[in-house]
Design a protein around this motif. Sequence first.
Motif, PDB file in Angstrom:
ATOM      1  N   VAL A 131       0.840  -1.202   0.000  1.00 31.19           N
ATOM      2  CA  VAL A 131       0.000   0.000   0.000  1.00 31.19           C
ATOM      3  C   VAL A 131       0.875   1.252   0.000  1.00 31.19           C
ATOM      4  N   ALA A 132       1.927   1.242   0.800  1.00 33.39           N
ATOM      5  CA  ALA A 132       2.829   2.404   0.850  1.00 33.39           C
ATOM      6  C   ALA A 132       3.496   2.633  -0.507  1.00 33.39           C
ATOM      7  N   ALA A 133       3.916   1.560  -1.169  1.00 39.31           N
ATOM      8  CA  ALA A 133       4.572   1.697  -2.472  1.00 39.31           C
ATOM      9  C   ALA A 133       3.606   2.194  -3.542  1.00 39.31           C
ATOM     10  N   LEU A 134       2.313   1.889  -3.388  1.00 38.13           N
ATOM     11  CA  LEU A 134       1.311   2.251  -4.397  1.00 38.13           C
ATOM     12  C   LEU A 134       0.599   3.564  -4.101  1.00 38.13           C
ATOM     13  N   ASP A 135       0.859   4.147  -2.967  1.00 40.50           N
ATOM     14  CA  ASP A 135       0.124   5.329  -2.516  1.00 40.50           C
ATOM     15  C   ASP A 135       0.209   6.511  -3.478  1.00 40.50           C
ATOM     16  N   ARG A 136       1.267   6.609  -4.257  1.00 40.46           N
ATOM     17  CA  ARG A 136       1.437   7.764  -5.154  1.00 40.46           C
ATOM     18  C   ARG A 136       0.597   7.671  -6.427  1.00 40.46           C
ATOM     19  N   TYR A 137      -0.010   6.518  -6.689  1.00 40.53           N
ATOM     20  CA  TYR A 137      -0.778   6.304  -7.918  1.00 40.53           C
ATOM     21  C   TYR A 137      -2.262   6.505  -7.661  1.00 40.53           C
ATOM     22  N   GLU A 138      -2.956   7.118  -8.604  1.00 36.36           N
ATOM     23  CA  GLU A 138      -4.381   7.419  -8.453  1.00 36.36           C
ATOM     24  C   GLU A 138      -5.292   6.323  -9.003  1.00 36.36           C
ATOM     25  N   ARG A 139      -4.945   5.784 -10.177  1.00 40.04           N
ATOM     26  CA  ARG A 139      -5.783   4.767 -10.843  1.00 40.04           C
ATOM     27  C   ARG A 139      -4.965   3.494 -10.996  1.00 40.04           C
ATOM     28  N   LEU A 140      -5.473   2.408 -10.412  1.00 43.18           N
ATOM     29  CA  LEU A 140      -4.701   1.176 -10.348  1.00 43.18           C
ATOM     30  C   LEU A 140      -5.513  -0.037 -10.780  1.00 43.18           C
ATOM     31  N   ILE A 141      -4.789  -1.053 -11.231  1.00 42.84           N
ATOM     32  CA  ILE A 141      -5.382  -2.350 -11.521  1.00 42.84           C
ATOM     33  C   ILE A 141      -4.656  -3.372 -10.660  1.00 42.84           C
ATOM     34  N   GLU A 142      -5.413  -4.129  -9.889  1.00 43.32           N
ATOM     35  CA  GLU A 142      -4.836  -5.238  -9.134  1.00 43.32           C
ATOM     36  C   GLU A 142      -5.075  -6.520  -9.905  1.00 43.32           C
ATOM     37  N   VAL A 143      -4.021  -7.280 -10.123  1.00 42.12           N
ATOM     38  CA  VAL A 143      -4.103  -8.569 -10.809  1.00 42.12           C
ATOM     39  C   VAL A 143      -4.178  -9.669  -9.760  1.00 42.12           C
ATOM     40  N   GLY A 144      -5.200 -10.515  -9.858  1.00 41.23           N
ATOM     41  CA  GLY A 144      -5.316 -11.667  -8.974  1.00 41.23           C
ATOM     42  C   GLY A 144      -5.713 -11.327  -7.555  1.00 41.23           C
ATOM     43  N   ILE A 145      -6.816 -10.616  -7.387  1.00 39.56           N
ATOM     44  CA  ILE A 145      -7.249 -10.220  -6.047  1.00 39.56           C
ATOM     45  C   ILE A 145      -7.616 -11.417  -5.171  1.00 39.56           C
ATOM     46  N   GLY A 146      -8.106 -12.481  -5.764  1.00 42.67           N
ATOM     47  CA  GLY A 146      -8.425 -13.683  -4.996  1.00 42.67           C
ATOM     48  C   GLY A 146      -9.365 -13.390  -3.839  1.00 42.67           C
ATOM     49  N   ARG A 147      -9.054 -13.976  -2.688  1.00 37.85           N
ATOM     50  CA  ARG A 147      -9.866 -13.771  -1.478  1.00 37.85           C
ATOM     51  C   ARG A 147      -9.209 -12.774  -0.537  1.00 37.85           C
ATOM     52  N   ARG A 148      -8.295 -11.935  -1.078  1.00 33.12           N
ATOM     53  CA  ARG A 148      -7.553 -10.987  -0.248  1.00 33.12           C
ATOM     54  C   ARG A 148      -7.739  -9.557  -0.770  1.00 33.12           C
ATOM     55  N   PRO A 149      -8.849  -8.940  -0.456  1.00 34.29           N
ATOM     56  CA  PRO A 149      -9.091  -7.590  -0.980  1.00 34.29           C
ATOM     57  C   PRO A 149      -8.491  -6.474  -0.132  1.00 34.29           C
ATOM     58  N   GLU A 150      -7.686  -6.798   0.862  1.00 33.91           N
ATOM     59  CA  GLU A 150      -7.236  -5.786   1.821  1.00 33.91           C
ATOM     60  C   GLU A 150      -6.421  -4.663   1.189  1.00 33.91           C
ATOM     61  N   VAL A 151      -5.514  -4.985   0.273  1.00 37.80           N
ATOM     62  CA  VAL A 151      -4.698  -3.931  -0.352  1.00 37.80           C
ATOM     63  C   VAL A 151      -5.576  -3.025  -1.208  1.00 37.80           C
ATOM     64  N   ALA A 152      -6.443  -3.625  -2.024  1.00 39.59           N
ATOM     65  CA  ALA A 152      -7.347  -2.831  -2.866  1.00 39.59           C
ATOM     66  C   ALA A 152      -8.262  -1.966  -2.011  1.00 39.59           C
ATOM     67  N   ARG A 153      -8.785  -2.534  -0.938  1.00 38.96           N
ATOM     68  CA  ARG A 153      -9.660  -1.773  -0.036  1.00 38.96           C
ATOM     69  C   ARG A 153      -8.900  -0.613   0.598  1.00 38.96           C
ATOM     70  N   ALA A 154      -7.676  -0.871   1.064  1.00 38.88           N
ATOM     71  CA  ALA A 154      -6.875   0.193   1.695  1.00 38.88           C
ATOM     72  C   ALA A 154      -6.597   1.323   0.705  1.00 38.88           C
ATOM     73  N   LEU A 155      -6.326   0.979  -0.549  1.00 38.72           N
ATOM     74  CA  LEU A 155      -6.093   2.014  -1.558  1.00 38.72           C
ATOM     75  C   LEU A 155      -7.370   2.805  -1.838  1.00 38.72           C
ATOM     76  N   ALA A 156      -8.510   2.126  -1.927  1.00 38.86           N
ATOM     77  CA  ALA A 156      -9.785   2.824  -2.134  1.00 38.86           C
ATOM     78  C   ALA A 156     -10.075   3.760  -0.962  1.00 38.86           C
ATOM     79  N   GLU A 157      -9.733   3.319   0.238  1.00 43.74           N
ATOM     80  CA  GLU A 157      -9.934   4.173   1.418  1.00 43.74           C
ATOM     81  C   GLU A 157      -9.036   5.405   1.383  1.00 43.74           C
ATOM     82  N   ARG A 158      -7.975   5.353   0.586  1.00 48.32           N
ATOM     83  CA  ARG A 158      -7.080   6.507   0.397  1.00 48.32           C
ATOM     84  C   ARG A 158      -7.484   7.304  -0.840  1.00 48.32           C
ATOM     85  N   ALA A 159      -8.719   7.146  -1.270  1.00 49.72           N
ATOM     86  CA  ALA A 159      -9.311   7.884  -2.396  1.00 49.72           C
ATOM     87  C   ALA A 159      -8.693   7.513  -3.739  1.00 49.72           C
TER      88      ALA A 159
END
Length: 162
Positions: free
Chosen positions: A12-40
Amino acid sequence: MGQPPPSERALVAALDRYERLIEVGIGRRPEVARALAERAREVVAVDVGVSEAARDAATETRASTAGSLRVVTADVTALATDDDRAMRDGLGLGASGEADSDALAVDAVYARNLPAELQRPTVALAERLDAACLFTTLGFEEPVVDVRRRSGESETVVYVAR
């Protein structure tokens, strides 16, 4: 909810500078995607089989965050090789036939625990979108693509492929 594991925090820290992202292979672990969405941030998460956990996270973020999380059933190997229209449709970015260049505007493609066999197609997708590409591996595998290693406060290594 407790503190996320160091590997999630590092990504999440490494991706924080990006506004629009694609996560490949979210599986059953949405925590990173959710944390990024929570950071707008705007996140489109793809997987060949989208889990209920990922769908639930997308529903929750729609109701409670400034960012967004959408989940899409798609195969990164196909997305990396399809024509632009098929890729746009596969990612749910813009309507079919629209000539909207913003529909494909993505700042970064990323993956958590990316297996070796999906690293090349993930990098190829990022290249097609002219986006950065960052990922973590399964831990016991080394990257099979050219990368720079980025280490933070945890032992987690985030690989930057472009």
